[in-house]
Design a protein around this motif. Structure first.
Motif, short mmCIF file in Angstrom:
data_model
loop_
_atom_site.label_atom_id
_atom_site.label_comp_id
_atom_site.label_asym_id
_atom_site.label_seq_id
_atom_site.Cartn_x
_atom_site.Cartn_y
_atom_site.Cartn_z
N ASP A 108 -0.99 -4.31 7.15
CA ASP A 108 0.36 -3.84 6.83
C ASP A 108 0.72 -4.18 5.39
O ASP A 108 1.34 -3.39 4.67
CB ASP A 108 1.38 -4.45 7.78
N SER A 109 0.31 -5.39 4.95
CA SER A 109 0.58 -5.80 3.57
C SER A 109 -0.21 -4.93 2.59
O SER A 109 0.31 -4.54 1.54
CB SER A 109 0.21 -7.28 3.38
N THR A 110 -1.45 -4.62 2.94
CA THR A 110 -2.26 -3.74 2.07
C THR A 110 -1.63 -2.36 1.95
O THR A 110 -1.58 -1.78 0.86
CB THR A 110 -3.69 -3.62 2.63
N VAL A 111 -1.12 -1.83 3.07
CA VAL A 111 -0.47 -0.52 3.03
C VAL A 111 0.80 -0.57 2.18
O VAL A 111 1.11 0.39 1.45
CB VAL A 111 -0.16 -0.03 4.47
N LYS A 112 1.54 -1.68 2.24
CA LYS A 112 2.73 -1.83 1.38
C LYS A 112 2.34 -1.73 -0.10
O LYS A 112 3.04 -1.08 -0.89
CB LYS A 112 3.41 -3.17 1.64
N LEU A 113 1.24 -2.38 -0.46
CA LEU A 113 0.77 -2.30 -1.84
C LEU A 113 0.41 -0.87 -2.20
O LEU A 113 0.79 -0.36 -3.27
CB LEU A 113 -0.44 -3.21 -2.04
N LEU A 114 -0.32 -0.20 -1.33
CA LEU A 114 -0.73 1.19 -1.60
C LEU A 114 0.49 2.11 -1.68
O LEU A 114 0.54 3.02 -2.52
CB LEU A 114 -1.69 1.66 -0.51
N ASP A 115 1.50 1.87 -0.84
CA ASP A 115 2.73 2.66 -0.90
C ASP A 115 3.46 2.43 -2.22
O ASP A 115 4.02 3.37 -2.80
CB ASP A 115 3.66 2.28 0.27
N TYR A 116 3.45 1.17 -2.68
CA TYR A 116 4.10 0.85 -3.96
C TYR A 116 3.41 1.61 -5.10
O TYR A 116 4.07 2.21 -5.96
CB TYR A 116 4.05 -0.65 -4.22
N VAL A 117 2.06 1.58 -5.10
CA VAL A 117 1.31 2.28 -6.14
C VAL A 117 1.60 3.77 -6.10
O VAL A 117 1.83 4.41 -7.13
CB VAL A 117 -0.19 2.00 -5.98
N ARG A 118 1.61 4.33 -4.91
CA ARG A 118 1.86 5.77 -4.77
C ARG A 118 3.27 6.13 -5.24
O ARG A 118 3.45 7.13 -5.96
CB ARG A 118 1.66 6.19 -3.31
N ALA A 119 4.25 5.33 -4.86
CA ALA A 119 5.63 5.63 -5.22
C ALA A 119 5.88 5.49 -6.71
O ALA A 119 6.79 6.14 -7.26
CB ALA A 119 6.58 4.73 -4.43
N ASN A 120 5.11 4.63 -7.40
CA ASN A 120 5.36 4.36 -8.81
C ASN A 120 4.26 4.88 -9.73
O ASN A 120 4.22 4.49 -10.90
CB ASN A 120 5.51 2.84 -9.02
N GLN A 121 3.39 5.76 -9.22
CA GLN A 121 2.25 6.17 -10.02
C GLN A 121 2.64 6.92 -11.29
O GLN A 121 1.90 6.90 -12.27
CB GLN A 121 1.29 6.99 -9.19
#
Length: 607
Positions: free
Chosen positions: A566-579
């Motif tokens: 879940d923490s890894t997905v949060k990181l990936l979501d952050y990267v996607r949202a701020n790319q």
């Protein structure tokens, strides 16, 4: 309640391999293995029989393997992956005939050479010479056969000079050499290797791998290989199965199974997060990006060394602060001093002077060296620093038995040496975790005192004096320092101090609250960063090494729990949202924390 590791089935790619009309060399069919353990401790046979007579002997069932099925074809090099306790070795013992499964069956075609336990088949009171004959006999070799191949075994194991020494004097690596040499002196139809190749020196491991490859290439030997090394599985195997807590999670092409295991193996989290990562990992999305850079080393000291080289490209620091790298609160004190005196903070080991510190001081000859010891840097290290620095370098050694006193002595020394403190201060308990690493760049944006608070009473009075002297207006309280109650904080600076508290809590929550505080105080951004530095929760000390670089780049430290999906997905979501804002992403930490799979996942999100 602790999170549970996911054990549901993911995928079977066996159909992608060419089918053969020949029956498999190994067929494992619906194997289940249960073990019983007594629910109470019995210290004698008398207690055991009394418990039986009273019908009080109770057992708890543990299921080591649950309905395991797969085939291994002739010539396959079949890898078995899984975390500790997942049932890999139990499965190998069942296939080798050492254990009988509770349910299911195993069919074998041909003779087996098992290497499943280094000490099995050896008497450690006997010499190596005697053990070669003993172990060979247990494997079914005749005495004349062992005599005929004796020199071959000895030369391969490289033990000729120690043949008549008792085996109890041998290292585990030397025992593994003998075991491997005996097992492979003939050409087995099936070779089972359980972690044996992980023991011993690098050159001998290469030698064993070459022998295995020769058996496969020249004789068509089928190999079953258990290993914790993903690289080894990918390099040697064509197929693999991943077993987690007794369940098959995935079976198929070795590289695909290995990469999936690296991303998901042993992790906790939700089924949704696992599915998301699995689908992303196996998607056809482009997996390269120029935005990602790595600052990775074998440990925190190597990471610190890499960061030092980045910082020192254009300047030599005249003030060097040396701290024990395994003591996070002391490192924070060192960063506070380094930031206030325009210096650099370097980590050393307690028992030996790190090469980084030694080479930097000898190369730059700084004007001043400050060592924070906390009574845990040994005298030989301090002496080495003094010798390398030479008589022209101003030396300051701050040594204290408790962390609170050390942080205050460090603050006073920096003040004496000319530190002009800003309006902020950071207060901490002895443990502060991810939040402390997240806010560490503050020390290089504004000279900021760092004070540890462990004791109330006179200690709190002293803190009041420090705040008045440094004209502190705003404070961040990190962790759970018990002396710093809300009531006491409200008395500081005659009630005018503005303070924020970030308690001990899960890393991603602490990280978010720390980033919010940075933005609210004007040290960070509320509308997205162009540069982020990703660290692992369980090695947050790596964030200290990059603190000055983060400050220079106006970046942010983002933490991730690499053991939680879940923490890894949060990181990936952050990267996607701020790319659209992100220009660079640094992965910072130990090699084991951020392997190629994590970089691959982030690249796929960016593309």
């Amino acid at each position: 309640m602790p999170a549970q590791t996911i054990t549901t089935f993911l995928a079977n790619q066996s159909d992608s391999f060419a089918k053969t009309s020949e029956p498999p060399m190994i067929r494992v069919s619906n194997v289940t293995m249960d073990f019983n353990s007594a629910t109470q401790q019995l210290n004698s046979l008398k207690e055991y029989f009394i418990a039986i007579a009273k019908r009080e002997l109770m057992f708890k069932r543990f299921r080591a393997l649950d309905d395991i099925s797969f085939d291994v074809q002739k010539g396959d090099v079949f890898g078995i992956l899984g975390t500790n306790g997942s049932g890999k070795s139990t499965l190998m013992k069942i296939i080798s005939g050492v254990l009988e499964p509770t349910v299911g069956s195993v069919e074998i075609r041909g003779n087996i050479a098992p290497l499943i336990e280094l000490g099995a088949g050896f008497d450690f009171e006997l010499t190596a010479r005697e053990n070669i004959f003993l172990n060979g006999a247990l494997l079914g070799y005749s005495k004349s056969f062992i005599q005929q191949h004796f020199d071959e075994i000895v030369d391969f194991a490289e033990i000729r000079d120690f043949l008549d020494s008792p085996l109890k004097n041998y290292s585990s690596g030397m025992v593994s050499r003998i075991a491997f040499a005996i097992a492979t002196v003939i050409v087995p139809d099936i070779l089972i290797v359980d972690e044996v190749l992980s023991v011993g020196d690098f050159m001998f491991r290469q030698k064993c791998e070459k022998r295995i490859q020769s058996l496969i290439r020249e004789h068509g030997t089928t190999v079953l290989l258990v290993s914790h090394s993903n690289n080894q599985i990918e390099r040697l195997c064509n197929k693999a199965v991943w077993i987690e807590k007794g369940h098959i999670r995935m079976i198929g092409e070795a590289k695909t199974v290995s990469r999936t295991y690296q991303a998901l193996g042993g992790r906790t989290g939700s089924q949704e997060s696992e599915t998301f990562i699995f689908n992303l990992l196996n998607s056809n999305t482009h997996s390269t990006s120029e935005k990602i850079e790595c600052v990775l080393g074998k440990d925190r000291f190597e990471v610190n060394s890499i960061c030092e080289s980045l910082l020192s490209k254009n300047r030599d620091y005249r003030t060097v602060v040396v701290v024990p790298g395994d003591d996070p609160p002391v490192v924070m004190s060192g960063l506070s001093i380094a930031g206030a005196l325009d210096g650099i903070c370097l980590m050393t080991k307690r028992a030996e002077l790190s090469t980084l510190v030694s080479s930097y001081i000898s190369r730059t000859r700084p004007e001043r060296v400050i060592v924070l010891s906390h009574a845990n840097i040994q005298e030989n290290v301090l002496s080495s620093i003094k010798d390398i620095a030479g008589p022209s370098t101003e030396m300051h050694i701050v040594d204290a038995d408790d962390l609170e006193r050390l942080s205050r002595l460090a603050y006073r020394l920096a003040t004496k040496l000319g530190a002009q403190w800003g309006h902020h201060a950071i207060l901490s308990a002895n443990r502060s975790g991810v939040a402390s690493a997240t806010v560490a760049p503050v020390f290089f944006l504004e000279p900021t005192p760092y004070i540890i608070c462990s004791f109330a009473g006179q200690s709190n009075d002293e803190l009041s004096d420090i705040f008045r002297a440094s004209q502190t207006e705003r404070a961040l309280v990190v962790g759970n320092p018990t002396p710093l109650t809300d009531e006491f904080l409200n008395t500081l600076q005659d009630g005018r101090l503005q303070w924020t508290r970030i308690p001990e809590q899960p890393g991603d929550i602490a990280n978010c609250e720390a980033l919010s505080w940075l933005a609210s105080e004007g040290f960070g951004r509320s509308n997205g960063y162009t540069t982020v530095f990703v660290i692992a929760d369980d090695s947050y000390v790596d964030g200290f090494s990059i603190a000055e670089i983060v400050a220079r780049e106006s970046g942010a430290i983002i933490s991730v729990d690499t053991t939680n999906l879940d923490s890894t997905v949060k990181l990936l979501d952050y990267v996607r949202a701020n790319q659209s804002n992100l220009e660079r992403i640094f992965l910072v930490g130990e090699n084991s924390a951020f392997g190629p799979v994590m970089k691959d996942l982030i690249c796929k999100v960016l593309n």
